[in-house]
Write an enzyme that holds these catalytic residues in place. Sequence first.
Site, PDB file in Angstrom:
ATOM      1  N   HIS B   6       0.838  -1.207   0.000  1.00  0.00           N
ATOM      2  CA  HIS B   6       0.000   0.000   0.000  1.00  0.00           C
ATOM      3  C   HIS B   6       0.872   1.256   0.000  1.00  0.00           C
ATOM      4  O   HIS B   6       1.228   1.789   1.054  1.00  0.00           O
ATOM      5  CB  HIS B   6      -0.918  -0.043   1.242  1.00  0.00           C
ATOM      6  N   HIS B   8       1.276   5.092  -2.202  1.00  0.00           N
ATOM      7  CA  HIS B   8       0.674   5.991  -3.193  1.00  0.00           C
ATOM      8  C   HIS B   8       1.736   6.970  -3.703  1.00  0.00           C
ATOM      9  O   HIS B   8       2.645   7.349  -2.973  1.00  0.00           O
ATOM     10  CB  HIS B   8      -0.483   6.789  -2.577  1.00  0.00           C
ATOM     11  N   GLU B 284       1.710   2.562   3.642  1.00  0.00           N
ATOM     12  CA  GLU B 284       0.987   3.742   3.133  1.00  0.00           C
ATOM     13  C   GLU B 284       1.952   4.924   2.979  1.00  0.00           C
ATOM     14  O   GLU B 284       1.537   6.066   3.017  1.00  0.00           O
ATOM     15  CB  GLU B 284      -0.123   4.091   4.144  1.00  0.00           C
TER      16      GLU B 284
END
Lengths: 342, 342
Positions: B6, B8, B284
């Site tokens: 995960h 981005h 993340e």
Amino acid sequence: MIIDCHGHYTTEPKDLHRFRKEQTEAVKNKSPLPSKASLKMSDDEIRETVEGAQLKLQRERGTDVTIFSPRASGMGHHIGDESVSLEWSQICNDLIARVISLYPKNFIGVCQLPQSPGVPPKNSIAELERCITKLGFVGCNLNPDPSGGYFNAPPLTDKWWYPIYEKLVELDVPAMIHVSGCCNPAQHTTGSYYLNADTMAFMQLIVSDLFKDFPTLKLIIPHGGGAVPFHWGRFRGIALNSGRPELDEIMKNNIFFDTCVYHQPGIDLLAKVVPTDNILFASEMVGAVKGIDPKSGHYFDDTKRYVENAAGLSAADKQKIFEGNAYRVYPRLKDTIARQAR
Amino acid sequence: MIIDCHGHYTTEPKDLHRFRKEQTEAVKNKSPLPSKASLKMSDDEIRETVEGAQLKLQRERGTDVTIFSPRASGMGHHIGDESVSLEWSQICNDLIARVISLYPKNFIGVCQLPQSPGVPPKNSIAELERCITKLGFVGCNLNPDPSGGYFNAPPLTDKWWYPIYEKLVELDVPAMIHVSGCCNPAQHTTGSYYLNADTMAFMQLIVSDLFKDFPTLKLIIPHGGGAVPFHWGRFRGIALNSGRPELDEIMKNNIFFDTCVYHQPGIDLLAKVVPTDNILFASEMVGAVKGIDPKSGHYFDDTKRYVENAAGLSAADKQKIFEGNAYRVYPRLKDTIARQAR
């Protein structure tokens, strides 16, 4: 003394459901509303509804007093307009007062408010005042989302809410932030909606100056604070990155979580990360999760067991959680318990 | 190998922001949209944006590969109509492909979908198919709330979503359930909205027959599953009371949580209650919570440390979480890593 700060009257007399159903239908069909005078709920029936439920569980689990409010999912602020919400709230609050008059040693009252979508919270002040000063209640449930599932009300930190906070401070009573039944099919009332509202509320509060404006305002976020303890590092990080202090400091005299978390590892985590001074014992019984955990052999919502067995809590910590903190959060509680015990 | 499932692209080249700002303004003002051809993002600039961020952190933390998708908060499905969403999604997905072409050993692609409020998810199939078959991506992010904060889309278990599930199953790729930036002032994008969407999604899934209809569909609920592990007893109780099996059984081959939980006690809880087979390592990064925890001296989002130190995880468990489970959840991952490493 063991004080359960979060109980709802979820075993109401049948005729209350009949009335509410008729009221809801009438709103939908724009037909005449049922008469309040039609309600038939005898003292015997009220006794029956709690003897086999809340009172039985108090005895079995060894809790003494429940801070008791109308069924949260039943508040239904999205049903009908402001006047419908007011009549329904008055009926529900009066019913809590009747339960208390029958069992003054077992229950302490908390009211629902006659909120309605788009209606200023200040319009709920009169009913709040009536419940505190006339019915002898010690707090209220404040719904941060009267829409019933779409989270489209202003944040709790918006001036929109200030008049009700002013009154809470003046009356020296706390509010539990608690949504009602969900009419949004995407959210499950007790499974996701309640917890989401808790998490939403906490996040609104920690990046705001609300408690600078109301230093003595006390807000209880139920269900263990929603997702917050599990994501304590996330919320700490966001707060610190926003130039805010540590969460302990922010919560200190203003934000409290209850222990409505239905397994031992959850309560262990709560006890580990959240300051003991900010935790209130609660079980939400008879409430969101009925039934016995097949793995433990005990009721899911028998949270007293989890607190008693929580790793890392001293006897003094437990006393605070079970009793001491409640007197601080509900300043009217001690006198009310004494008065009702007479 | 340590696979972060995960990540981005939150350090995008400046001109991407310029374009998006102009696109958003044009939508608002109903003026001509900016031209895609105007976008200027050189390979050197792309290198610069990841060298000092994601790649540096991979090296410092000792992770090998990041499953990488466009900035989640930037998807903005509520901005403009379907065609705006499609153009923006294509640009963002193509940009991920460019990052991968520059660093094929470090990044594996996951796409955003051109969703739009009220538009059937089946309209996203073409872009999904393009990203998997043409760009070589291994999954997608699926937004359960294209409204950006009002949770007014049908539940993920509604037939509304079935065409996209059919395509996911056909392509043999999972979806991460991930909302985008929040335009509802009541919810904070990374603080409450992301977690609320996670909790909402899990609750929808566990009382549904979705995985009877799609036995091989794999859905990842990020941020440690929102509030779920902390309230494991609550969700277990609700599932069992609804005649559903134990959560372990429900999640088994279909629902997975990541480790984006930014403190040790949270990861300890996750590891304790959620089956190891259903946990995927993720950080993340560079994401929701930047900065260093003043108490630990380490980055909040350095989740590898928490997993390594998690109480009760064996070496074999950690191998599953860091690597093994990812191959099961992303069936195209192993071959893609091998192909890109050539």
